[in-house]
Design a protein around this motif. Sequence first.
Motif, PDB file in Angstrom:
ATOM      1  N   ASP A   1     -13.549   3.957  -1.693  1.00 21.24           N
ATOM      2  CA  ASP A   1     -12.298   3.751  -0.965  1.00 21.24           C
ATOM      3  C   ASP A   1     -12.036   2.243  -0.952  1.00 21.24           C
ATOM      4  OD1 ASP A   1     -10.206   3.622   0.798  1.00 21.24           O
ATOM      5  OD2 ASP A   1     -11.389   4.149   2.578  1.00 21.24           O
TER       6      ASP A   1
ATOM      7  N   ASN B   1      -9.663   0.590   0.636  1.00 18.50           N
ATOM      8  CA  ASN B   1      -8.808   0.100   1.726  1.00 18.50           C
ATOM      9  C   ASN B   1      -9.179  -1.297   2.220  1.00 18.50           C
ATOM     10  OD1 ASN B   1      -7.108   2.250   1.730  1.00 18.50           O
ATOM     11  ND2 ASN B   1      -8.039   3.293   3.490  1.00 18.50           N
TER      12      ASN B   1
ATOM     13  N   GLY C   1       0.824  -1.216   0.000  1.00 20.84           N
ATOM     14  CA  GLY C   1       0.000   0.000   0.000  1.00 20.84           C
ATOM     15  C   GLY C   1       0.851   1.256   0.000  1.00 20.84           C
TER      16      GLY C   1
ATOM     17  N   ASN D   1      -7.836   5.119   0.125  1.00 21.48           N
ATOM     18  CA  ASN D   1      -6.993   4.337  -0.787  1.00 21.48           C
ATOM     19  C   ASN D   1      -5.513   4.290  -0.385  1.00 21.48           C
ATOM     20  OD1 ASN D   1      -8.944   3.363  -2.700  1.00 21.48           O
ATOM     21  ND2 ASN D   1      -9.235   5.509  -3.272  1.00 21.48           N
ATOM     22  N   GLU D   2      -5.257   4.509   0.900  1.00 19.50           N
ATOM     23  CA  GLU D   2      -3.890   4.475   1.421  1.00 19.50           C
ATOM     24  C   GLU D   2      -3.396   3.025   1.513  1.00 19.50           C
ATOM     25  OE1 GLU D   2      -0.697   6.478   2.128  1.00 19.50           O
ATOM     26  OE2 GLU D   2      -2.539   7.688   2.172  1.00 19.50           O
ATOM     27  N   ASN D   3      -4.289   2.121   1.895  1.00 16.95           N
ATOM     28  CA  ASN D   3      -3.893   0.716   2.070  1.00 16.95           C
ATOM     29  C   ASN D   3      -4.243  -0.117   0.836  1.00 16.95           C
ATOM     30  OD1 ASN D   3      -3.068   1.388   4.620  1.00 16.95           O
ATOM     31  ND2 ASN D   3      -4.883   0.563   5.642  1.00 16.95           N
ATOM     32  N   VAL D   4      -3.926   0.400  -0.311  1.00 21.32           N
ATOM     33  CA  VAL D   4      -4.307  -0.286  -1.545  1.00 21.32           C
ATOM     34  C   VAL D   4      -3.068  -0.534  -2.404  1.00 21.32           C
ATOM     35  CG1 VAL D   4      -5.729  -0.175  -3.624  1.00 21.32           C
ATOM     36  CG2 VAL D   4      -6.536   0.882  -1.509  1.00 21.32           C
TER      37      VAL D   4
END
Lengths: 99, 489
Positions: free
Chosen positions: B155, B157, A74, B46-49
């Motif tokens: 989102d 995530n 990520g 969308n930070e953990n994507v």
Amino acid sequence: MSIDEKTVAKVAKLARIALPEERLAPMTHELNDILNWVEQLQEVDVEGVEAMASCVDAVLPLRKDALAQDETGGGQPEAVTKNAPRTEDHFFVVPKVVE
Amino acid sequence: MSEPRKLLKGATGDWEVVVGLEVHAQVSSVSKLFSGASTTYGAGPNENVSLVDAAMPGMLPVINEFCVEQAVRTGLGLNAEINKWSRFDRKNYFYPDLPQGYQISQYKDPIVGEGEIEVELDDGSTVMIGIERLHLEQDAGKSIHDLAPDASYVDLNRSGVALMEIVSKPDMRSAEEGAAYFSKLRTILRYLGTCDGNMDQGSMRADVNVSVRRPGEALGTRTETKNVNSIRFVRQVIDYEARRQIEVLEEGGTIDQETRLFDVKTGETRTMRSKEDAHDYRYFPDPDLLPLELPDDLIERVRASLPELPDQKKHRFMDDLGLSAYDASVLAMDKDKADYFEAVAEGHDGKLAANWVTTELFGVLNKQGLTIKESPVSAAQLGKLVGLIEDKTISGKIAKQVFEHMLTDDQGKDPADIVEARGLKQVTDTGAIESAVDEVIAANPDQVERVKEKPKALGWFVGQVMKATGGKANPQAVNEILRAKLGVE
């Protein structure tokens, strides 16, 4: 085995593929040709043969439970949303979906 | 066919409610099921994507070994059969928060097969509820509909986070049983450590299947209410759906097999979408993934690492420590409470320790809205207090006074020191008790006459002597001396 136009129209709808009315009959014909061709396999006697799930001679590789630092990890919202027609604060923005 | 366990009364006769739950439990892993992106809750959009989760062309899924082990671990905790050979399938549907256009799931060959768990009901009885299967699958992303009038915000995530879908058999027969099953499942998952059970953050949610039928008849048409995220809501959904379906059927209508949504504000369910097309998922084996074959030693290794599970603990509390089924269940169903209780009971009488924990301590915690971990009295201190009762340094009644001090002005102090400092030690010196008894008898000749007629009036004397000694006299000694002096058998 053969399928009718109604089934073809339904499958097209489920797959979100636009199929104009005039293409329905030819498409049904083409798909039935393929199905009939594959149907030749029915002639093979598979009595007592275990169904095969994969023809690859390998086992499923496993990954450690850790954060990846490359594109499989990520922390890259810019890259992730880069191709989207519309974004805002790293969100994808899409036409309103009403439940 | 066995007799129905529970029935609901309708206008035209009895009905039986049949309930099954599909519970989605998020695996407590660092990274996702098929990618190395984080699963942390609350990250920016969308930070953990990863590019895998966003379904960019050319990216391939690689399975997380830890998630596989957690599924096996959970399967063992559910007394279920573990399938050494399982496979991943694609479940196809279109939605903006599902970038792949399919969810990787397990359809025909799940990693865990049939099992069963014991579920406690409010009256202390238990029912066995069957588990149909447990499979691994990817979670979808999240669509937010209220940020703009003309658009939905997506989102991803959660997209790709590992979920265990645990499917029960349609074995529950009431709202109470459905809620109790959901609660028990959460307890087991938390004991195993495979899911944190945090329903506020969506780590655990249930799809609730409800149908009704006349006793003895075949199963009725069911409805499925999606994403119910609390034990209380599960109960409400079943209650509401059962009543609604009975009403429809009694008025001559039919039940549609459909997906429904639960409205938290009204406590009602409403139609979400008809089943027609929505559930035609066209599953097929995922060509990107080979079958999952568990190594020979994995199951045994996981089995060897299992903690004591809630049911084992409950039965040990009953069998070894002599606790009632109710107390054992209350303590064993929450790991923190069980740990606290065991620390209190260490070296002491189990029943006495259980009484103090479940009645006195829980009473205070409930009143102050504290969890067991926030208890103002430590397990070691409470254990010492129980010890003082056991060795007759203080009576149970005085112990409650000491406990009050431990909660307020003497917080953190050793109960023995509190007893000493406040002069609360029980008087076992028979001489001192005898003189107190003599005084009471001498001052109350009327009562002395009365007790000869009515031996039960002895209690009055005991009370007077206890009062005269400031509650510190050993009640048993007081009783014995009074009986001897008053000639009561």
